[in-house]
Design an enzyme around this catalytic site. Sequence first.
Site, PDB file in Angstrom:
ATOM      1  N   TYR A 153       0.765  -1.215   0.122  1.00  0.00           N
ATOM      2  CA  TYR A 153       0.034   0.043  -0.124  1.00  0.00           C
ATOM      3  C   TYR A 153       0.902   1.111  -0.020  1.00  0.00           C
ATOM      4  O   TYR A 153       0.354   2.255  -0.351  1.00  0.00           O
ATOM      5  CB  TYR A 153      -0.901  -0.076   1.132  1.00  0.00           C
ATOM      6  N   LYS A 160      -3.535   8.314   3.118  1.00  0.00           N
ATOM      7  CA  LYS A 160      -4.626   7.786   4.056  1.00  0.00           C
ATOM      8  C   LYS A 160      -4.493   8.262   5.432  1.00  0.00           C
ATOM      9  O   LYS A 160      -5.412   8.695   6.161  1.00  0.00           O
ATOM     10  CB  LYS A 160      -5.242   6.278   3.900  1.00  0.00           C
TER      11      LYS A 160
END
Length: 254
Positions: A153, A160
Amino acid sequence: MGILQGKRILVSGVLTDASIAFSVAKLAQEEGATVVLTGFGRMSLVERIAKRLPETPPVIELDVQNNEHLDTLADRIGEHVDGLDGVVHSIAFAPQSALGGNFLNTTWEDVATAMHISTYSYKSLAVACLPLMKEGGAVVGLDFDASKAWPVYDWMGVAKAGLESCNRYLARDLAKQNIRVNLVAAGPLRTMAAKSIPGFKEFEDSWPERAPLGWDLSDTIPAAKACVALMSDWFPATTGEIVHVDGGAHAIGA
């Protein structure tokens, strides 16, 4: 009467009918809301997908990196509704070099793109919609738990984490206008965004086993229901929150 009866909702980020945003728009309409969509890039595709909703909503072009689009957004939305009660931020992007295990080699230019589109746009969209939210309302963003360093990720995880911090600051500053700001942290889903992440199968293989409630990688409805609930009058005193809709995986050790 549905829980969004009479409310006017803007949903961004609808690209396919497999997206969380599409499910939010569909459920919002079913719960009585008037919905407006925004799209970017492949507008003809967004307009075609919009026709699959119970009622075909207007679709407005929005590039969150385009100041003119943001500056004129309230006026363009105002051509269709006389105000907004809810805004859904479902916008995220990172260049391929920022994902897939390339964390140490990603250039600032690509990191900046990921942060601008995935993090800063949360504030940009909220502020652009403020002129239409004179009676208060709710802003809801889509998150993926940033409390851990996930495989593959990479910089999207950093973006995020920034989104989660932005959520708290927006909640602080928009409370003066009686606007609640919350995130829904969904578990991994087989959306268009997920397909762009190299190595996404690592999430697919492990998540259903880790989640005590189980997890359906193809079911966007639980996350959409959380978004709709947060925009309703049933959460009048909740802001700055992250609601996890992930089968409970976030609460369980690896």
